[in-house]
Write an enzyme that holds these catalytic residues in place. Structure first.
Site, PDB file in Angstrom:
ATOM      1  N   GLY A 127     -62.807 -49.076 -29.257  1.00 58.42           N
ATOM      2  CA  GLY A 127     -63.962 -49.678 -29.900  1.00 58.42           C
ATOM      3  C   GLY A 127     -63.843 -51.165 -30.124  1.00 58.42           C
ATOM      4  O   GLY A 127     -64.614 -51.741 -30.881  1.00 58.42           O
ATOM      5  N   ALA A 128     -62.874 -51.818 -29.463  1.00 53.50           N
ATOM      6  CA  ALA A 128     -62.663 -53.255 -29.666  1.00 53.50           C
ATOM      7  C   ALA A 128     -63.301 -54.095 -28.572  1.00 53.50           C
ATOM      8  O   ALA A 128     -63.213 -55.318 -28.593  1.00 53.50           O
ATOM      9  CB  ALA A 128     -61.168 -53.557 -29.750  1.00 53.50           C
ATOM     10  N   LEU A 130     -62.464 -53.966 -25.309  1.00 51.92           N
ATOM     11  CA  LEU A 130     -61.479 -54.301 -24.275  1.00 51.92           C
ATOM     12  C   LEU A 130     -61.419 -53.220 -23.198  1.00 51.92           C
ATOM     13  O   LEU A 130     -60.441 -53.093 -22.480  1.00 51.92           O
ATOM     14  CB  LEU A 130     -60.101 -54.511 -24.904  1.00 51.92           C
ATOM     15  CG  LEU A 130     -60.026 -55.619 -25.959  1.00 51.92           C
ATOM     16  CD1 LEU A 130     -58.624 -55.688 -26.561  1.00 51.92           C
ATOM     17  CD2 LEU A 130     -60.415 -56.971 -25.362  1.00 51.92           C
ATOM     18  N   SER A 133     -62.574 -47.332 -22.506  1.00 51.72           N
ATOM     19  CA  SER A 133     -63.257 -46.242 -21.799  1.00 51.72           C
ATOM     20  C   SER A 133     -63.118 -46.391 -20.286  1.00 51.72           C
ATOM     21  O   SER A 133     -62.861 -45.413 -19.576  1.00 51.72           O
ATOM     22  CB  SER A 133     -64.735 -46.195 -22.197  1.00 51.72           C
ATOM     23  OG  SER A 133     -65.381 -47.417 -21.906  1.00 51.72           O
ATOM     24  N   ASP A 177     -66.475 -53.717 -15.922  1.00 47.41           N
ATOM     25  CA  ASP A 177     -65.267 -53.194 -16.552  1.00 47.41           C
ATOM     26  C   ASP A 177     -64.427 -52.396 -15.569  1.00 47.41           C
ATOM     27  O   ASP A 177     -63.218 -52.620 -15.425  1.00 47.41           O
ATOM     28  CB  ASP A 177     -65.633 -52.312 -17.752  1.00 47.41           C
ATOM     29  CG  ASP A 177     -66.339 -53.080 -18.848  1.00 47.41           C
ATOM     30  OD1 ASP A 177     -66.388 -54.323 -18.759  1.00 47.41           O
ATOM     31  OD2 ASP A 177     -66.851 -52.444 -19.782  1.00 47.41           O
ATOM     32  N   TYR A 227     -76.787 -52.044 -27.121  1.00 46.98           N
ATOM     33  CA  TYR A 227     -76.530 -52.379 -25.715  1.00 46.98           C
ATOM     34  C   TYR A 227     -77.686 -51.924 -24.825  1.00 46.98           C
ATOM     35  O   TYR A 227     -78.215 -52.694 -24.016  1.00 46.98           O
ATOM     36  CB  TYR A 227     -75.218 -51.718 -25.291  1.00 46.98           C
ATOM     37  CG  TYR A 227     -74.789 -51.981 -23.870  1.00 46.98           C
ATOM     38  CD1 TYR A 227     -73.835 -52.956 -23.585  1.00 46.98           C
ATOM     39  CD2 TYR A 227     -75.305 -51.241 -22.811  1.00 46.98           C
ATOM     40  CE1 TYR A 227     -73.422 -53.195 -22.283  1.00 46.98           C
ATOM     41  CE2 TYR A 227     -74.908 -51.474 -21.510  1.00 46.98           C
ATOM     42  CZ  TYR A 227     -73.962 -52.445 -21.254  1.00 46.98           C
ATOM     43  OH  TYR A 227     -73.562 -52.671 -19.969  1.00 46.98           O
TER      44      TYR A 227
END
Length: 395
Positions: A127-128, A130, A133, A177, A227
């Site tokens: 949840g940061a 980075l 997921s 990502d 988002y």
């Protein structure tokens, strides 16, 4: 962020599943990612500039022959068990839905997997922002296909992982990502055109400076954030621009010069600002890559700051925590560039800080942040590493 060692991971795997003999067991690693500049452009067909971190997700795996998957993680208390015959999303499986979704996507491609016993360990905060997921998705996809002798290229795996998050988890992520996690290279950032998927590995030469990631310690639940709302606002903006230029396929095609001409067709001020961010952010990425290639690190840092201001003023995705960090870091000792990174709404900033000023930088920022927010941030001095791979381990 803790360092992992192969022997420790194998021991944890054996203990978690009460396995006596560690034969045919393999270990894989997929990094997290930090985006240096180019935020909220990936799902608009624009430019991004991420790098793979040296921290990420480790996966210890042993294939089975019964079509079952037994999953455990050092980071979560729950264990997850399912079969090839039941690859549906299940809320009670929580984190286990990410690897389950990968297996479901592989099944759609006709990949017949025999089942597996899998142990995960991650040393990037969830949840940061980075990409924990994308990291667990890519390590699962790469590890399973490698163990099964199936040759699927990394770009295809990245797209598969994106589909997993979009269709199985229900989050409308772009491809940045997964691409960064799959294609990362040590000490390089990835200049990626998310429309064509053309990319260039650009050396990140910091010359006495370090990358410092600062976690606001406000967790950012991507699926619960705005988002998807921002993505829809961009789609509305694109639809309106097409009134004047019908052949536009995505906002990433719109240059600043084009926007000066086409922009007035967008009557809604909020939609106009959303599109303006995407257009100017794309221009900043191009300028940032040119600055790095020319050795102009100060210019790169100024572009990072401009990116944050656009994300705050035009895109409204920063919030009090990230803005507090930005304001403190922009004036902190040794810092020549800083910005929020990731989707926003909490999560992290990334800064370029002179190596001799890192302690002073952290002290000033930590005190100021705690005074205003009520708790301390967490700092990670990091570097850019390689993409997903079979991991040979540390000591």
């Amino acid at each position: 962020m803790e360092v992992a060692y192969k022997e420790d991971l194998l021991t944890s795997f054996a203990e978690a599943f009460s396995i006596d003999r560690l034969t045919d067991v393999r270990v894989f690693f997929a990094p997290g990612r930090v985006n240096l500049i180019g935020e909220h452009t990936d799902y608009n067909g624009g430019y991004v500039f991420p790098g793979a971190l040296t921290n990420g997700t480790y996966m210890v795996i042993k294939l089975r022959d019964d079509g079952e998957y037994h999953l455990r993680s050092a980071n979560f208390d729950t264990s997850v068990v399912f079969r090839n015959s039941d690859l549906r999303f299940d809320p009670k499986d929580d984190w286990g839905n990410y690897p389950k979704g990968i297996i479901a996507e592989l099944a759609k491609l006709g990949v017949d997997l025999p089942g597996a016993t899998i142990y995960f360990y991650g040393n990037i905060p969830n949840g940061a922002g980075l990409s924990s997921s994308a990291s667990i998705g890519m390590v699962t996809a790469y590890g399973l296909t490698q163990c099964s002798g199936i040759d699927i290229d990394r770009v295809t795996l990245a797209k598969l992982c994106q589909r997993m998050e979009n269709d199985f988890i229900g989050v409308s992520t772009g491809l940045m990502d997964q691409f960064a996690v799959g294609m990362g290279k040590k000490d390089h950032a990835l200049f990626l055109n998310t429309s064509s998927l053309e990319y260039d590995q650009v050396p990140l030469i910091l010359k006495g400076y370090k990358l410092v990631i600062t976690n606001s310690n406000k967790r950012r639940g991507l699926a619960d954030s705005k988002y998807n709302e921002r993505r829809r606002e961009c789609e509305i903006g694109l639809e309106q621009l097409r009134k004047k230029q019908t052949n536009l396929s995505h906002l990433g095609e719109v240059t600043e010069e084009m926007f000066a001409e086409l922009g007035p067709v967008i009557e809604d001020e909020l939609i106009y600002r959303r599109v303006r961010h995407v257009v100017t952010e794309d221009a900043r990425v191009l300028a940032a890559v040119s600055a790095l290639k020319a050795g102009e690190l100060q210019t790169f840092g100024e572009l990072m700051k401009a990116s944050h201001l656009s994300l705050r003023e035009d895109y409204d995705v920063t919030g009090v925590e990230l803005d507090t960090l930005f304001d403190l870091q922009a004036s902190a000792p040794g810092c020549i560039g800083t910005r929020m990174t990731g989707a926003g709404f909490g999560g992290c900033t990334v800064s370029i800080v002179h190596e001799e000023e890192i302690t002073a930088f952290q002290t000033v920022v930590s005190k100021g942040y705690e005074k205003k927010i009520g708790y301390k941030p967490t700092f990670y001095v990091t570097e850019l590493g390689d993409g997903v791979n079979e991991w040979k381990g540390g000591a």
